[in-house]
Design an enzyme around this catalytic site. Structure first.
Site, PDB file in Angstrom:
ATOM      1  N   HIS A   1       0.817  -1.222   0.000  1.00 56.38           N
ATOM      2  CA  HIS A   1       0.000   0.000   0.000  1.00 56.38           C
ATOM      3  C   HIS A   1       0.851   1.272   0.000  1.00 56.38           C
ATOM      4  CE1 HIS A   1      -3.508  -2.501   0.577  1.00 56.38           C
ATOM      5  NE2 HIS A   1      -2.891  -3.109   1.583  1.00 56.38           N
TER       6      HIS A   1
HETATM    7  C1  BDR Z   1      -1.366   0.292   5.984  1.00 59.33           C
HETATM    8  O1  BDR Z   1      -1.320  -0.879   6.774  1.00 59.33           O
HETATM    9  C2  BDR Z   1       0.002  -1.087   7.121  1.00 59.33           C
HETATM   10  O2  BDR Z   1       0.229  -2.410   7.515  1.00 59.33           O
HETATM   11  C3  BDR Z   1       0.781  -0.687   5.912  1.00 59.33           C
HETATM   12  O3  BDR Z   1       2.114  -0.335   6.248  1.00 59.33           O
HETATM   13  C4  BDR Z   1       0.015   0.475   5.349  1.00 59.33           C
HETATM   14  O4  BDR Z   1       0.559   1.718   5.727  1.00 59.33           O
HETATM   15  C5  BDR Z   1      -2.504   0.206   5.019  1.00 59.33           C
HETATM   16  O5  BDR Z   1      -3.717   0.063   5.727  1.00 59.33           O
END
Ligand code: BDR
Ligand code: CA
Length: 312
Positions: A238
């Site tokens: 993400h």
């Molecule tokens: C977020 O969840 C985390 O585990 C990732 O690093 C990202 O920033 C997305 O929901």
């Protein structure tokens, strides 16, 4: 002119990959990288940030901010990132120069470059909220904020309707979303469109480079976690997609919305709420990136990682 950025991260595998890319991207001038608790507790977040930057030894060393030790994180139903946050690779500890807490580093950096900085927030919004609480007038000195967080269709990755970053600190998310600053939100639906299969592992820089070595040790864990915890053979990263939204905004479809964050609901704390009424009652306050050109974004990521490999 490279774009001046502060990266605020909770490393975390995808945070770490975004960091690797950003530190070697000639289009970015990374002035500071600040840690916050989230994927890992505060102390581990700081240790991971220091170890990664120390090992990567980028051409220009950014200022580093320590994660605030006094923030409580909510219970996580599962852990995608391994005990150390970086897929269990247990990087050696590195104590780098400078020992200021993240909010101070963000505040000082913004004051040194008024209205020039994009804050790229890839973790819970705790640090940014703290800076704005400590000095509300600092909002005028922020150029723009790009946030990885929220979910528009209500398909969360921690609770049914909440993404991990907003889940960790709903009040901070609300605070930042309500601030009168130019904001872009890259929600889960958009970052989740970009899925890499196993062939990613063959396309990473080779392990004779420091970036390649870290990526090749870290990313197999992401594939294992996605398969075991989400039943998916591919992985999403993400935060890396959110970084591409900074360097290549033309690859994303943008829409302006009026939004707020729920802080109180038993089932919905951290939920992004968008005013979709026929006659909108709230004022538009942020841009949502609702779609992206998936092949082009993947291409950017692979090229960014190759550049990092060549630079280390
Ligand atoms: C977020 O969840 C985390 O585990 C990732 O690093 C990202 O920033 C997305 O929901
Ligand atoms: Ca993150």
């Amino acid at each position: 002119m490279p774009r001046k950025v502060i990266l605020d991260i909770d490393p975390g595998i995808d945070d770490a990959v975004a960091l690797v890319m950003a530190l070697f991207d000639p289009r970015l001038e990374v002035l500071a990288v600040t840690a916050t608790g989230g994927n890992v507790p505060a102390e581990q977040a700081t240790a991971n940030l220091q170890a990664l930057v120390g090992l990567l030894d980028p051409p220009r060393l950014p200022r580093l901010g320590l994660a605030p030790a006094d923030t409580a994180l909510p219970e996580k139903p599962f852990n995608m990132h391994g005990a150390d946050g970086l897929g269990g690779i247990n990087l050696p500890r590195a104590q780098l120069h400078g020992g200021h807490v993240s909010e101070k580093v963000i505040w000082e950096t913004l004051r040194a470059h008024p209205r020039e900085i994009t804050i790229v927030a890839l973790g819970p919004l705790t640090n940014l909220s703290r800076v704005l609480t400590r000095d509300p007038s600092i909002v005028e000195l922020i150029g723009e904020v790009v946030i990885a967080g929220g979910t528009v269709q209500g398909a969360g990755n921690v609770t049914p309707v909440v993404d991990f970053n907003f889940y960790c600190d709903p009040r901070a998310a609300r605070h930042v979303v309500r601030e009168p600053v130019t904001k872009t939100l890259v929600p889960l639906e958009t970052t989740g469109q970009v899925i890499f299969g196993f062939d990613l592992l063959d396309q990473l820089p080779d392990d004779s480079s420091r970036a390649g070595d870290i990526l090749r040790r870290m990313l197999p864990h992401a594939f294992r976690a996605h398969r075991q915890l989400l039943g998916s053979e591919g992985i999403s990263m993400h935060d890396v997609v959110a970084l591409v939204a900074v360097t290549n905004p033309e690859l994303f479809e943008r829409t302006t919305v009026a939004a707020d964050v729920e802080t109180g609901g038993e089932l919905t704390a951290g939920m992004l709420v968008v005013d979709r009424r026929t006659v909108r009652q709230w004022r538009p306050n942020l841009d949502l990136l609702v779609n992206c050109d998936v092949p082009a974004v993947k291409d950017c990521i692979l090229r960014g990682l190759a550049v990092a490999g060549a630079g280390t």
